[in-house]
Design a protein around this motif. Structure first.
Motif, PDB file in Angstrom:
ATOM      1  N   TYR A   7       0.588  -1.235   0.070  1.00 32.51           N
ATOM      2  CA  TYR A   7      -0.085  -0.031   0.144  1.00 32.51           C
ATOM      3  C   TYR A   7       1.026   1.277   0.104  1.00 32.51           C
ATOM      4  O   TYR A   7       2.034   1.294   0.533  1.00 32.51           O
ATOM      5  CB  TYR A   7      -1.127   0.078   1.232  1.00 32.51           C
ATOM      6  N   GLY A   8       0.237   2.187  -0.487  1.00 30.85           N
ATOM      7  CA  GLY A   8       0.939   3.621  -0.383  1.00 30.85           C
ATOM      8  C   GLY A   8       1.149   4.244   1.042  1.00 30.85           C
ATOM      9  O   GLY A   8       0.578   3.753   1.928  1.00 30.85           O
ATOM     10  N   SER A  17      -2.041   5.750   2.280  1.00 26.12           N
ATOM     11  CA  SER A  17      -3.050   4.728   2.154  1.00 26.12           C
ATOM     12  C   SER A  17      -3.667   4.496   3.536  1.00 26.12           C
ATOM     13  O   SER A  17      -2.955   4.265   4.399  1.00 26.12           O
ATOM     14  CB  SER A  17      -2.834   3.546   1.153  1.00 26.12           C
ATOM     15  N   GLN A  23      -4.675   2.933  -2.945  1.00 30.41           N
ATOM     16  CA  GLN A  23      -3.678   3.419  -3.526  1.00 30.41           C
ATOM     17  C   GLN A  23      -2.256   2.475  -3.194  1.00 30.41           C
ATOM     18  O   GLN A  23      -2.298   2.025  -2.019  1.00 30.41           O
ATOM     19  CB  GLN A  23      -3.307   4.893  -3.223  1.00 30.41           C
ATOM     20  N   SER A  29      -4.127   4.210 -13.310  1.00 26.97           N
ATOM     21  CA  SER A  29      -3.046   5.260 -12.748  1.00 26.97           C
ATOM     22  C   SER A  29      -3.635   6.507 -12.322  1.00 26.97           C
ATOM     23  O   SER A  29      -2.748   7.335 -12.188  1.00 26.97           O
ATOM     24  CB  SER A  29      -1.919   5.486 -14.110  1.00 26.97           C
ATOM     25  N   LYS A  38      -7.054   8.299 -10.363  1.00 31.19           N
ATOM     26  CA  LYS A  38      -8.132   7.848  -9.252  1.00 31.19           C
ATOM     27  C   LYS A  38      -9.563   7.839 -10.172  1.00 31.19           C
ATOM     28  O   LYS A  38     -10.371   6.979  -9.757  1.00 31.19           O
ATOM     29  CB  LYS A  38      -8.286   8.930  -8.123  1.00 31.19           C
ATOM     30  N   ASN A  80      -1.314   2.244 -10.341  1.00 33.36           N
ATOM     31  CA  ASN A  80      -0.912   2.224  -8.896  1.00 33.36           C
ATOM     32  C   ASN A  80      -2.031   2.432  -8.052  1.00 33.36           C
ATOM     33  O   ASN A  80      -2.252   2.742  -6.920  1.00 33.36           O
ATOM     34  CB  ASN A  80       0.019   3.445  -8.730  1.00 33.36           C
ATOM     35  N   TYR A  81      -3.477   2.179  -8.686  1.00 34.92           N
ATOM     36  CA  TYR A  81      -4.553   2.273  -7.936  1.00 34.92           C
ATOM     37  C   TYR A  81      -5.276   1.204  -8.228  1.00 34.92           C
ATOM     38  O   TYR A  81      -5.411   0.612  -9.549  1.00 34.92           O
ATOM     39  CB  TYR A  81      -5.365   3.627  -8.496  1.00 34.92           C
ATOM     40  N   GLU A  99      -9.297  -0.428  -7.687  1.00 37.14           N
ATOM     41  CA  GLU A  99     -10.654   0.286  -7.312  1.00 37.14           C
ATOM     42  C   GLU A  99     -11.872  -1.121  -7.547  1.00 37.14           C
ATOM     43  O   GLU A  99     -11.859  -1.753  -8.563  1.00 37.14           O
ATOM     44  CB  GLU A  99     -11.327   1.087  -8.114  1.00 37.14           C
TER      45      GLU A  99
END
Length: 689
Positions: free
Chosen positions: A64-65, A68, A94, A122, A124, A158-159, A161
């Protein structure tokens, strides 16, 4: 923990990596919690077959980022969850960095009538079809399940959903993405890629691109040993290329010996050497084919060796052929010399020229000299010139001199060498002319006294004569070697000193050797003092005091000046006074009357010189007088001498003295010793004793 570290060091020290985390002894790097006594459970983030040391990695574990809030979704624990506080039906995660996703395993809470979608993106806000994986629709009671979302193609982002269709918050427990460690494949990553893979094998199927020398989906089969450079098709195992001289799927067959160099590695087809045929050049052409050449398809000879015929040229020509025969029928194209007939088996008559006759009839094409007739069996007349006559009727082509008629059997008239009949002569003997050559040619005709047969005019006159009948004399001044023109009597060349068409005019006396051309120009140039083509111009009129000159390009050049004058450049200048000839105004060659001497003759000879003459150096020419001696007569003789040679020897003496030393007075002398002394042979003067 220490045990795990030790185990890892042990593997790293004694096992060499083959692909990624796996080794060439079919073991892989350990991802078990305990590696020393069998794998009971895997480390967090790893799963898969315990027998292969847990090679199935969850690449999203703790990925995770930094900012995040959804760390529970990537912690490997399916008992923890995240749920959106708002009523929006999605969960956005993320990641730490961009990653590649092929399929996602999402453990979530499912509700009846909902459609669930997973996105890898890449940005949101992205929700295009291009970044969406599979869609899943659920119909049933509320439950927790792990749903597999497979992407149509690997997606990079990098996302992550997760979206549901109904407007209610979505509850997610865990999101996972599994990938085998490099060097392994299979559903549980239980298999190790082949050592023969040139790169990482497919982590699902194990398929890979083989290194040279192996083939098969798993690159676990060696190429046939006869493949060139051990290189074969990675799918079929067929050799890609064979070494020269072999062919076949596994290069197990040898190319035909008739191939040039190499053959097709698949079929054995090749380019044939001279003398072989078929697609693989395995058959040799017939030895009777010309240059061993035959059709590549069926071996039929292109041409046959001389003397043979037939498809394979194995049959002999029919008859004595003078070369090749028809390749199909065997009949000769041409017969050998001396032969004729359909099969060239009959002999031509020996009197045929070159032993050649017509193939169909045997008649001679040309007869040998002296014969005529179809087969040249008849003799020509002996009076035929050269013994030749017409092949068809025997008439002489030309009669020998003195004969006429078709067979040259009639005699020509006397003095006639060639005649048409008894009354008309075509060519008379030398010295005769007329219809029957009855008239003698003029006596001064030259060339064996020959003249025109009809007119009697001489073809050439004897030397010294001219005119049609050579009755007129050439000019007496014509040169004897060529004399004069036969038609008009004009001289070809003149005698020396003569000129003009008939050489009646005299050459200029200024011409050297008195010879000139007909146009008066001098043959050998001019006498000294004259110039011009006719030597009519005086040198000293053009250049003062010039004794010899020549004209060059309309310019007169002096070559020598008169005496007492010298040449400088192109002009003549007077020598110094008293100088008869000189080189320049500073150098004389001879002085006037030998009365002067010196470099420029500016000194008079000594008065004691006899006749007062001396050479240019001042030496007296005739000797001395006035009781003087020496080369310049400038030294005094002894008083007793009238003339002397040297100071001690007199030539003539004064009265009372003897010749010689002149030292003894003869008056009253009775002793003869003076005479003896006087008559010394070295003095060469006789004494009067």
């Amino acid at each position: 923990m220490y045990i795990i570290g030790f185990a890892l060091l042990f593997y790293a020290s004694f096992i060499v990596l083959v692909q990624g985390q796996c080794y060439n002894n079919s073991t892989c790097e350990c991802h078990c919690e305990v590696c020393s006594s069998g794998c009971q459970s895997c480390l967090p983030g790893w799963s898969g077959s315990p027998s292969n040391l847990c090679q199935k990695e969850n690449t999203l574990y703790h990925f995770y980022g930094m900012n995040s809030k959804d760390s529970k979704l990537l912690d490997g624990d399916k008992n923890t969850s995240e749920e959106n506080d708002e009523s929006e039906p999605y969960m956005l995660v993320q990641l730490k960095n961009y990653t590649t996703i092929k399929q996602l395993y999402v453990h979530l809470e499912l509700e009846n009538g909902n459609t669930y979608q997973a996105y890898v993106k890449s940005r949101k806000t992205q929700r295009e079809d291009s970044v969406r994986c599979d869609t899943y629709t659920y119909n049933g009671i509320k439950a927790e399940e792990t749903i597999t979302f497979k992407c149509q193609q690997p997606l990079v982002g990098n996302y992550l959903e997760i979206v549901r269709s109904l407007e209610k918050p979505v509850k997610v427990f865990e999101i996972e993405h599994y990938e085998c460690s490099n060097g392994t494949f299979g559903e549980q990553c239980e298999n190790i890629c082949s050592n023969a893979c040139s790169d990482q094998c497919d982590k699902d199927t194990g398929d890979c691109v083989c290194i040279t020398g192996f083939w098969g989906k798993l690159c676990d089969k060696p190429c046939p040993s006869l493949c060139k450079d051990s290189n074969c098709n990675s799918k079929s195992g067929d050799c890609i290329d064979c070494y020269p001289g072999t062919y076949g799927q596994h290069c197990q067959n040898n190319c035909s010996q008739g191939c040039i160099d190499r053959c097709n590695p698949s079929t054995g087809v090749c380019t044939c050497k001279q003398g072989y045929f078929l697609a693989n050049c395995s058959r040799a052409c017939s030895e009777n084919c010309s240059d061993s050449g035959c059709s590549k398809e069926n071996g039929i000879c292109l041409t046959c060796l001389t003397g043979n015929y037939g498809p394979l040229c194995d049959l002999k020509c029919l008859g004595e052929c003078g070369g090749e025969c028809n390749k199909i029928t065997g009949k000769c194209g041409t017969c050998t010399k001396t032969k004729y007939g359909s099969f060239c088996n009959k002999t031509c008559p020996v009197t045929c020229e070159a032993d050649v006759c017509e193939r169909s009839t045997g008649e001679c094409k040309v007869c040998k000299q002296g014969f005529w007739g179809d087969r040249c069996t008849k003799n020509c007349s002996i009076n035929c010139e050269g013994g030749t006559c017409d092949k068809n009727d025997g008439e002489c082509r030309q009669c020998k001199r003195g004969f006429w008629g078709s067979q040259c059997s009639e005699n020509c008239s006397i003095n006639c060498e060639i005649c048409a009949d008894a009354y008309k002569c075509l060519n008379c003997s030398d010295g005769w002319y007329g219809i029957t050559c009855e008239k003698p040619c003029p006596k001064h005709c030259g060339n064996s006294r020959s003249c025109h047969k009809v007119t009697g005019n001489c073809q050439l006159c004897s030397l010294g004569y001219f005119g049609n009948t050579c009755t007129q004399n050439c000019s007496q001044y014509c040169d004897q070697t060529g004399m004069c023109n036969q038609e008009d009597g004009k001289c070809k060349n003149c005698k020396a000193g003569r000129r003009g068409e008939y050489c009646t005019e005299m050459c200029s006396v200024q011409c050297k050797n008195s010879t000139c051309f007909k146009n008066e120009s001098c043959v050998n140039g001019c006498e000294d003092g004259w110039f011009g083509s006719k030597c009519a111009d005086k040198c000293n009129l053009e250049i003062t005091n010039c004794a010899k000159c020549k004209g060059i390009d309309d310019e007169v050049i002096c070559q020598r000046c008169f005496d007492s004058v010298y040449l400088k450049g192109t002009k003549c200048y007077k020598c110094p006074q008293n100088c008869v000839s000189c080189k320049s105004n500073e150098k004389c060659f001879q002085c006037e009357d030998n009365l002067f001497h010196g470099v420029t003759c500016n000194l008079t000879c000594d008065s004691a010189c006899i006749n007062k003459t001396c050479d240019i150096t001042g030496n007296c020419i005739h000797g001395c007088e006035k009781k003087k001696y020496g080369s310049n007569c400038n030294q005094d003789c002894p008083s007793e001498c009238k003339t002397c040679r040297i100071s001690s020897f007199c030539l003539t003496c004064e009265d009372g003295f003897d010749v010689g030393l002149c030292s003894s007075n003869r008056k009253g002398m009775t002793n003869s010793s003076a005479c003896i002394e006087c008559c010394n042979p070295l003095i060469l003067i006789l004494c009067r004793c």
